[in-house]
Design a protein around this motif. Structure first.
Motif, mmCIF file in Angstrom:
data_model
loop_
_atom_site.group_PDB
_atom_site.id
_atom_site.type_symbol
_atom_site.label_atom_id
_atom_site.label_comp_id
_atom_site.label_asym_id
_atom_site.label_seq_id
_atom_site.Cartn_x
_atom_site.Cartn_y
_atom_site.Cartn_z
ATOM 1 N N ARG A 98 -2.776 -22.778 41.371
ATOM 2 C CA ARG A 98 -3.395 -24.084 41.548
ATOM 3 C C ARG A 98 -3.148 -25.001 40.348
ATOM 4 O O ARG A 98 -3.329 -26.211 40.434
ATOM 5 C CB ARG A 98 -4.890 -23.948 41.800
ATOM 6 C CG ARG A 98 -5.707 -23.430 40.633
ATOM 7 C CD ARG A 98 -7.187 -23.473 40.971
ATOM 8 N NE ARG A 98 -7.611 -24.796 41.382
ATOM 9 C CZ ARG A 98 -7.965 -25.753 40.536
ATOM 10 N NH1 ARG A 98 -7.938 -25.519 39.243
ATOM 11 N NH2 ARG A 98 -8.347 -26.924 40.987
ATOM 12 N N SER A 99 -2.731 -24.426 39.219
ATOM 13 C CA SER A 99 -2.486 -25.236 38.020
ATOM 14 C C SER A 99 -1.296 -26.184 38.172
ATOM 15 O O SER A 99 -1.192 -27.158 37.429
ATOM 16 C CB SER A 99 -2.230 -24.328 36.816
ATOM 17 O OG SER A 99 -3.356 -23.562 36.511
ATOM 18 N N ILE A 100 -0.405 -25.899 39.100
ATOM 19 C CA ILE A 100 0.848 -26.658 39.152
ATOM 20 C C ILE A 100 1.122 -27.307 40.502
ATOM 21 O O ILE A 100 2.189 -27.896 40.687
ATOM 22 C CB ILE A 100 2.047 -25.756 38.783
ATOM 23 C CG1 ILE A 100 2.147 -24.575 39.748
ATOM 24 C CG2 ILE A 100 1.945 -25.286 37.330
ATOM 25 C CD1 ILE A 100 3.466 -23.835 39.669
ATOM 26 N N ALA A 121 -2.101 -28.957 34.440
ATOM 27 C CA ALA A 121 -2.348 -27.540 34.160
ATOM 28 C C ALA A 121 -3.701 -27.263 33.521
ATOM 29 O O ALA A 121 -4.285 -26.190 33.723
ATOM 30 C CB ALA A 121 -1.231 -26.978 33.273
ATOM 31 N N LEU A 122 -4.238 -28.196 32.757
ATOM 32 C CA LEU A 122 -5.526 -27.985 32.089
ATOM 33 C C LEU A 122 -6.707 -28.420 32.950
ATOM 34 O O LEU A 122 -7.857 -28.315 32.531
ATOM 35 C CB LEU A 122 -5.561 -28.743 30.755
ATOM 36 C CG LEU A 122 -4.635 -28.210 29.659
ATOM 37 C CD1 LEU A 122 -4.658 -29.144 28.461
ATOM 38 C CD2 LEU A 122 -5.041 -26.793 29.248
ATOM 39 N N ASP A 123 -6.432 -28.918 34.167
ATOM 40 C CA ASP A 123 -7.485 -29.405 35.064
ATOM 41 C C ASP A 123 -8.309 -30.503 34.402
ATOM 42 O O ASP A 123 -9.536 -30.539 34.511
ATOM 43 C CB ASP A 123 -8.406 -28.262 35.505
ATOM 44 C CG ASP A 123 -8.608 -28.251 37.015
ATOM 45 O OD1 ASP A 123 -8.653 -29.346 37.588
ATOM 46 O OD2 ASP A 123 -8.703 -27.170 37.599
ATOM 47 N N TYR A 124 -7.617 -31.412 33.726
ATOM 48 C CA TYR A 124 -8.258 -32.463 32.940
ATOM 49 C C TYR A 124 -7.807 -33.847 33.407
ATOM 50 O O TYR A 124 -8.157 -34.846 32.790
ATOM 51 C CB TYR A 124 -7.865 -32.256 31.469
ATOM 52 C CG TYR A 124 -8.935 -32.541 30.441
ATOM 53 C CD1 TYR A 124 -10.211 -32.968 30.785
ATOM 54 C CD2 TYR A 124 -8.642 -32.374 29.089
ATOM 55 C CE1 TYR A 124 -11.166 -33.215 29.819
ATOM 56 C CE2 TYR A 124 -9.599 -32.613 28.110
ATOM 57 C CZ TYR A 124 -10.853 -33.041 28.482
ATOM 58 O OH TYR A 124 -11.805 -33.284 27.511
ATOM 59 N N ASP A 125 -7.008 -33.891 34.478
ATOM 60 C CA ASP A 125 -6.366 -35.132 34.901
ATOM 61 C C ASP A 125 -7.284 -36.005 35.747
ATOM 62 O O ASP A 125 -8.271 -35.547 36.309
ATOM 63 C CB ASP A 125 -5.066 -34.832 35.656
ATOM 64 C CG ASP A 125 -5.204 -33.720 36.669
ATOM 65 O OD1 ASP A 125 -6.107 -32.882 36.533
ATOM 66 O OD2 ASP A 125 -4.414 -33.682 37.626
ATOM 67 N N ALA A 133 8.174 -30.917 35.727
ATOM 68 C CA ALA A 133 7.690 -30.453 34.427
ATOM 69 C C ALA A 133 6.521 -31.298 33.934
ATOM 70 O O ALA A 133 5.484 -30.780 33.495
ATOM 71 C CB ALA A 133 8.833 -30.481 33.415
ATOM 72 N N ASN A 134 6.659 -32.614 34.011
ATOM 73 C CA ASN A 134 5.635 -33.482 33.457
ATOM 74 C C ASN A 134 4.365 -33.505 34.304
ATOM 75 O O ASN A 134 3.264 -33.631 33.765
ATOM 76 C CB ASN A 134 6.193 -34.888 33.258
ATOM 77 C CG ASN A 134 7.131 -34.955 32.068
ATOM 78 O OD1 ASN A 134 6.939 -34.272 31.067
ATOM 79 N ND2 ASN A 134 8.176 -35.761 32.175
ATOM 80 N N THR A 135 4.495 -33.351 35.610
ATOM 81 C CA THR A 135 3.284 -33.250 36.432
ATOM 82 C C THR A 135 2.594 -31.915 36.196
ATOM 83 O O THR A 135 1.355 -31.848 36.148
ATOM 84 C CB THR A 135 3.615 -33.420 37.928
ATOM 85 O OG1 THR A 135 4.201 -34.698 38.136
ATOM 86 C CG2 THR A 135 2.360 -33.315 38.773
ATOM 87 N N ALA A 136 3.359 -30.847 36.052
ATOM 88 C CA ALA A 136 2.758 -29.545 35.746
ATOM 89 C C ALA A 136 1.968 -29.605 34.450
ATOM 90 O O ALA A 136 0.844 -29.093 34.362
ATOM 91 C CB ALA A 136 3.842 -28.469 35.669
ATOM 92 N N LEU A 137 2.532 -30.248 33.437
ATOM 93 C CA LEU A 137 1.827 -30.387 32.162
ATOM 94 C C LEU A 137 0.556 -31.216 32.316
ATOM 95 O O LEU A 137 -0.494 -30.893 31.759
ATOM 96 C CB LEU A 137 2.741 -31.037 31.124
ATOM 97 C CG LEU A 137 3.882 -30.175 30.585
ATOM 98 C CD1 LEU A 137 4.879 -31.024 29.810
ATOM 99 C CD2 LEU A 137 3.343 -29.041 29.714
ATOM 100 N N ALA A 138 0.635 -32.281 33.094
ATOM 101 C CA ALA A 138 -0.513 -33.183 33.236
ATOM 102 C C ALA A 138 -1.661 -32.544 34.005
ATOM 103 O O ALA A 138 -2.824 -32.897 33.790
ATOM 104 C CB ALA A 138 -0.075 -34.472 33.935
ATOM 105 N N ALA A 157 -1.434 -31.854 25.072
ATOM 106 C CA ALA A 157 -2.325 -30.706 24.887
ATOM 107 C C ALA A 157 -1.862 -29.517 25.717
ATOM 108 O O ALA A 157 -1.933 -28.363 25.276
ATOM 109 C CB ALA A 157 -3.755 -31.087 25.251
ATOM 110 N N SER A 158 -1.379 -29.783 26.915
ATOM 111 C CA SER A 158 -0.896 -28.700 27.785
ATOM 112 C C SER A 158 0.319 -28.005 27.201
ATOM 113 O O SER A 158 0.475 -26.788 27.313
ATOM 114 C CB SER A 158 -0.550 -29.248 29.177
ATOM 115 O OG SER A 158 -1.701 -29.580 29.897
ATOM 116 N N TYR A 159 1.199 -28.806 26.584
ATOM 117 C CA TYR A 159 2.387 -28.190 25.995
ATOM 118 C C TYR A 159 1.991 -27.202 24.901
ATOM 119 O O TYR A 159 2.671 -26.208 24.665
ATOM 120 C CB TYR A 159 3.333 -29.252 25.440
ATOM 121 C CG TYR A 159 4.748 -28.752 25.333
ATOM 122 C CD1 TYR A 159 5.630 -28.901 26.397
ATOM 123 C CD2 TYR A 159 5.192 -28.100 24.198
ATOM 124 C CE1 TYR A 159 6.925 -28.413 26.318
ATOM 125 C CE2 TYR A 159 6.483 -27.609 24.107
ATOM 126 C CZ TYR A 159 7.346 -27.761 25.167
ATOM 127 O OH TYR A 159 8.615 -27.258 25.097
#
Length: 448
Positions: free
Chosen positions: A205-207, A88-92, A81-86, A40-42
């Motif tokens: 804070r997103s990353i 970034a949406l503050d959904y983790d 990259a993969n942690t930033a994606l996970a 979803a982040s991508y």
């Protein structure tokens, strides 16, 4: 024996016994959840893609796949990259007592290490499970309350360097001495100042956890090549705990960190709203109270907070009219007003357009903040009082650890649909029943 040696010993004990079945099943759910969020982040988190692009300047090729993409990057860059994606949406996912998001860090580290090898020495579920447990144990040991020294750091980032190091090291098959050296090399990089979360007006804070997975993977590879570091990195005269928290762990704290009989990860929740976890009890209270009042009837909303939650309410004017989506998700007043007006919080309505939602912004003008709670471990109670011409009603909402398989599957499907993934149900069945490194490498490619 140094703390680093003891940590490695404790991890080996857990690894030898294997993950209990209920923990293994839970790890699978959290990995599936993290993958869906990343897809979803991508599609919908430009800050993650900008960060990946900025980090990758001058880099061509590599072994590490970026989730949702055809691109390949060197291991440490792929982990970032993969942690930033996970995240970034503050959904983790998050462990409320440890105040740590574990799976975005450990999953990215495991994948990056595995992609660089012909064969992995530890399977994906075990590596992520052991890394997650270590991360949660660090939080349990210091008992963060959001005040004092622990309030200065993003603990997911600070301890994430160590969790990512161990996770990557297990996948690479490092021996005990190499793991100890890797922890020392991770310590040389640890950081995580919390101002991007406390301050307003930025997207950083997103990353923030992405730096830790990158550093942890790098530390593991350095140790494998024979680079050594002191075993005293955590409890030495200038070790991590003394430098970052003012004192080394006492005996009780060490025993909590090194306990191998219970599982701290079992208390980790999968988020049901794409916003800061601290806003969740207040969102739930707002959703209950909106059943009794329309938003245009409200004269005042009184939000009762503790000292830590108050940091997400001040300065009140900035929090009520956030300039970035990241600030909106990190603002308790804004999220309360948003939930009260819309009756739901999800990826399709909490977008950049929400920043200019006049109904929400008008309601935030009627918000008052009162400190009604003391700082305790975990997150505060969602204390909201609605004042209208027809009466006053107060609701208190307490959040407990949540990982319900039906809710996780629903969230997985919604994230995949948001990313325009075809047949999300098939992807869910594939991942949840056969979660291996090769399977993750065959994830869908997301088209913008």
């Amino acid at each position: 024996m140094s703390l680093s040696n003891e940590i490695v010993h404790a991890i080996r004990q857990r690894q030898k016994r294997g993950l209990p079945e209920e923990i293994r099943e839970k790890v699978i759910l959290h990995i599936c959840d993290t993958i869906a969020i990343s897809l979803a982040s991508y599609k919908g988190a430009p800050i993650a893609l900008k960060s990946i692009a900025g980090l990758s300047i001058g880099v061509k090729g590599g072994t590490g796949r970026v989730i949702g993409s055809e691109h390949r990057l060197p291991p440490a860059y792929a982990a970032f990259a993969n942690t930033a994606l996970a995240h970034a949406l503050d959904y983790d996912d998050i462990n409320d007592l440890a105040r740590i998001h574990p799976t975005p860090v450990t999953l990215a580290a495991a994948l990056a290490a595995a992609d660089a090898e012909d064969t992995s020495k530890t399977d994906l579920i075990t590596a992520v499970g052991l890394g997650n447990e270590l991360l949660c144990r660090f939080g349990y040991a210091i008992e963060p309350r959001g005040t004092g020294t622990d309030s200065k750091w993003f603990l997911s980032q600070l301890f994430g360097y160590l969790g990512a190091t161990i996770t990557a090291g297990l996948v690479l098959g490092l021996d005990d001495n190499e793991l100890v050296h890797a922890l020392g090399l991770a310590y040389m990089q640890v950081a995580g100042g919390k101002e991007p979360g406390v301050g307003t007006g930025s997207q950083a804070r997103s990353i923030y956890p992405a730096f830790s997975s990158m550093g942890g993977v790098q530390a593991a590879f350095l140790a494998r090549e024979g680079v050594s570091a002191p075993a005293s990195c955590l409890d030495g005269k200038t070790g991590l705990f003394l430098n970052y928290f003012g004192k080394n762990l006492n005996e009780k704290q060490r025993s909590v960190l090194l306990d191998t009989e219970t599982w701290a990860f079992s208390d980790t929740s999968i988020k049901l709203y794409p916003s800061c976890r601290y806003s969740h009890p207040f969102i739930k209270s707002a959703l209950v109270l909106r059943n009794h009042f329309r938003h245009d009837e409200v004269d005042q909303i009184v939000i009762g907070v503790n000292e830590t939650a108050n940091m997400l309410c001040q300065p009140l004017e900035d929090r009520c009219h956030p300039k970035t989506l990241q600030d909106a998700k990190f603002s308790i007043p804004f999220m309360v007003a948003f939930a009260f007006v819309h009756g739901s919080v999800h990826l399709n309505n909490l977008t950049e357009g929400a920043l200019m939602d006049t109904q929400v912004l008008n309601l935030t003008k009627r918000i008052k903040i009162e400190q009604t709670q003391s700082d305790t471990p975990g997150i505060p109670i969602g204390d909201i009082k609605i004042v209208t011409a027809h009466g006053t009603k107060r609701h208190l909402e307490r959040i407990l650890p949540e990982t319900h398989i039906d809710a996780v599957k629903k969230k997985f499907t919604e994230c995949c649909m948001y990313a325009n993934v075809s047949n999300p149900e098939v992807l869910w069945e594939t991942l949840s029943h056969n979660l291996v490194f090769d399977g993750v490498n065959k994830l869908p490619i997301i088209i913008h």
